[in-house]
Design a protein around this motif. Structure first.
Motif, PDB file in Angstrom:
ATOM      1  N   LEU A 228      88.887  91.221 -77.726  1.00 32.73           N
ATOM      2  CA  LEU A 228      89.439  91.179 -78.992  1.00 32.73           C
ATOM      3  C   LEU A 228      90.320  92.403 -79.324  1.00 32.73           C
ATOM      4  N   ALA A 231      93.514  91.654 -77.631  1.00 34.64           N
ATOM      5  CA  ALA A 231      94.208  90.521 -78.270  1.00 34.64           C
ATOM      6  C   ALA A 231      94.942  91.255 -79.805  1.00 34.64           C
ATOM      7  N   ALA A 232      94.245  92.153 -80.257  1.00 29.72           N
ATOM      8  CA  ALA A 232      95.051  93.107 -81.485  1.00 29.72           C
ATOM      9  C   ALA A 232      96.231  93.854 -81.143  1.00 29.72           C
ATOM     10  N   ILE A 237      97.077  88.628 -82.073  1.00 28.83           N
ATOM     11  CA  ILE A 237      96.493  88.389 -83.221  1.00 28.83           C
ATOM     12  C   ILE A 237      97.711  88.057 -84.401  1.00 28.83           C
ATOM     13  N   ASP A 238      98.554  89.000 -84.481  1.00 23.90           N
ATOM     14  CA  ASP A 238      99.463  88.978 -85.311  1.00 23.90           C
ATOM     15  C   ASP A 238     100.642  87.852 -85.040  1.00 23.90           C
ATOM     16  N   MET A 240      99.718  84.997 -84.021  1.00 27.52           N
ATOM     17  CA  MET A 240      98.849  83.687 -84.040  1.00 27.52           C
ATOM     18  C   MET A 240      98.718  83.426 -85.511  1.00 27.52           C
ATOM     19  N   PHE A 241      98.228  84.490 -86.251  1.00 25.71           N
ATOM     20  CA  PHE A 241      97.944  84.459 -87.733  1.00 25.71           C
ATOM     21  C   PHE A 241      98.880  84.926 -88.800  1.00 25.71           C
ATOM     22  N   THR A 248      97.555  94.546 -87.511  1.00 29.15           N
ATOM     23  CA  THR A 248      96.805  94.295 -86.465  1.00 29.15           C
ATOM     24  C   THR A 248      96.616  94.982 -85.345  1.00 29.15           C
ATOM     25  N   SER A 249      97.879  95.457 -84.924  1.00 25.90           N
ATOM     26  CA  SER A 249      98.008  96.119 -83.507  1.00 25.90           C
ATOM     27  C   SER A 249      97.295  97.404 -83.629  1.00 25.90           C
TER      28      SER A 249
END
Length: 559
Positions: A228, A231-232, A237-238, A240-241, A248-249
């Protein structure tokens, strides 16, 4: 007056030169097959009084550029807002698509303006973490496309703002073929690594749900939080969402202490430090607590400080994990080989990663990919070490189970095994309670070794006689129980008769070796009682009746 006029002219000329020099820029001649790397020294200018919001127009950006001075040093481990101006010349005779890549992991605001000499301005280009909806999804960095007409030239104005620059803020100008090739490799490696880590974490979590063992939960957290976190940090994550409220990084750095806290607990539980190495157990418990506290306070600190703290935790954890792996390997611990191999991979890559974020080793653009691949290998090794641990636990449990339910002398089931077997039978069973005769005489006259030999031989003989019709259990010193399946016989009377014949055969076999021995037994079946305990008690009572009948009518000894 002439002298004064000449002085004014000189001052005006110097002011003009100073103004012109303030617009000195890097000039790049673009050719289709050539990628250009622009280092971060001498091109960026620090905005001392940062605006409340990024510049909304090219004129505003120009004003910021004029009012700032060039930075001579690399921007590694710096923060804040910077501007740059690059002169670009498309020297091809065709329309060409170029990509501008800003090598920054964490970007709060990123704006670009293309000021063409031949054409009207094309407007603002947003490559910030939240505003890159229309820009390519290139993980670990930010990029945007720059289409240029044939022989088009102009100025590329850039504005960037971030809380921390982990790498030198260099700029790559890449042709489309090279860009998409690099983008594919970067994205593929990143997605593969993250997907693998999260899959392995899910496997460990499933193991926890099945076994309820804390070590499996710690393993799942160890692997999953790393997955996770990357992914951030990679921007996945940014992408995708498209979360707008936070960058989120930054979460990768915030999650890292919790991942190490889980890794610390996993290590403690994997090697059973609580019982075997109590000092090491205290050390890893303390490290877990420190990491948990650090993880809770990092969001309250500036990101630069949080970044430094997470790297310090990594510098503590990596050598500690390797030393523990070596120490356990010296102890011939079967789990250590996987644990040590995984942490060596992760440790070396993390050391390289930390160096790439310092002034000691610059220009390394793939440090994140190397760490992610090494971490994926580490996660495989960690799961293998967990599998080895579970296999050993299974063997230990099987050994304990065997010792608890198998009679050590005769190697047949004991009273506990009989109790378990009785709970699993249906209403079609027969119980035979057996007691050896003459065992005391054998022990007294021939010795206990012969008595033990009689018990072993009798157990083997009875097991062979029963074959597949049932099982034999030793429930006491010279007491045995047969548990038979009545469906193995044609009918109940014939079953009793056949059991009596088998008993006679067993007794003859015993008496051929120990003439003073014999067998007393009692038979009961399920239809004669309401449950297994009553049936066993009935068989026991009939066994004593059989034994008493022998004393009332003793067999005449041969003269």
């Amino acid at each position: 007056m002439k002298t004064n006029s000449f002085s004014v002219l000189i001052l005006f000329w110097l002011a003009f030169l100073t103004s012109f020099s303030s617009f000195a820029e890097f000039e790049a001649r673009l050719i289709n097959t050539t990628d250009i790397v622009i280092q971060d020294t001498d091109i960026w200018r620090k905005i001392n009084n940062e605006p409340d919001s990024p510049p909304a127009s090219l004129e505003a950006l120009k004003h910021l550029y004029r009012s700032s001075a060039p930075i001579k040093n690399s921007l590694v481990n710096q923060s804040g807002a910077y501007v740059a101006r690059l002169k670009l010349n498309n020297q091809t005779n065709v329309h060409a698509s170029w990509f501008v890549r800003i090598n920054a992991n964490f970007v709060d605001q990123g704006l670009g303006f293309w000021e063409s000499v031949q054409f009207l301005n094309t407007g603002v280009i947003n490559f910030s973490q939240h505003g890159d909806i229309n820009t390519p999804k290139l993980m670990h960095t930010q990029a945007f496309g720059l289409p240029l007409s044939q022989q088009e030239s102009g100025y590329l104005w850039l504005y960037i703002d971030a809380e921390h620059y982990a790498l030198p803020l260099s700029i790559d100008i890449i042709n489309s073929t090279s860009f998409y090739h690099k983008q594919f490799i970067t994205n593929a490696v990143t997605l593969f690594s993250i997907a693998t880590m999260l899959t392995l974490a899910a496997i460990a979590l499933i193991l926890y749900l099945k076994t309820r063992l804390t070590v499996t939960l710690a393993c799942s957290a160890y692997i999953g939080l790393h997955g996770l976190g990357w992914a951030a940090a990679s921007g996945l994550i940014d992408d995708m969402f498209n979360i707008q409220s936070i960058n989120t990084s930054y979460l990768g750095i915030m999650i890292f202490p919790f991942a190490i806290a889980s890794a610390s607990q996993f290590t403690k539980l994997l090697f059973n430090f609580d019982s075997l190495h109590k000092r090491l157990a205290k050390l890893f418990n303390g490290l877990s607590i420190i990491c948990l506290i650090a993880g809770l306070i990092l969001p309250l600190l500036s990101f630069s400080i949080s970044f430094a703290i997470s790297h310090i935790i990594a510098l503590i954890w990596v050598p500690l994990a390797i030393v523990i792996g070596v120490k356990m390997l010296i102890y011939s611990d079967f789990r250590a080989k996987y644990y040590l191999l995984g942490n060596l991979l992760y440790g070396l890559s993390m050391f390289y990663y930390i160096l790439s974020h310092s002034d000691l080793l610059t220009g390394q653009q793939h440090a994140e990919l190397i760490v992610m691949l090494a971490l994926t290998g580490d996660c495989f090794c960690i799961l293998l070490s967990l599998a080895a641990w579970l296999q050993q636990k299974k063997q230990d449990y099987s050994h304990t189970y065997y010792q608890a339910r198998i009679d050590p002398l005769t190697h047949i089931g004991n009273r506990y095994a009989l109790s378990e077997a009785l709970t699993q039978v249906d209403d079609k069973y027969i119980i035979t309670f057996i007691d050896y005769d003459g065992i005391k005489q054998v022990n007294d006259k021939l010795g206990h070794n012969q008595g033990d030999a009689l018990l072993r031989y009798g157990a083997k003989t009875m097991a062979n006689a029963l074959d597949s019709k049932g099982e034999v259990f030793r429930t006491g010193g010279d007491e045995f129980v047969w548990l038979l399946n009545s469906q193995s016989f044609s009918n109940l009377p014939s079953a009793v008769e056949e059991i009596e014949q088998m008993m006679a055969q067993c007794q003859n076999a015993l008496q051929s070796k120990w003439p003073q021995s014999g067998i007393s037994y009692g038979i009961a079946h399920a239809q004669e009682s309401s449950n297994q305990s009553e049936c066993l008690a009935l068989a026991d009572e009939r066994m004593y009746q059989h034994k008493r009948s022998k004393y009332q009518h003793p067999v005449a000894e041969d003269v």
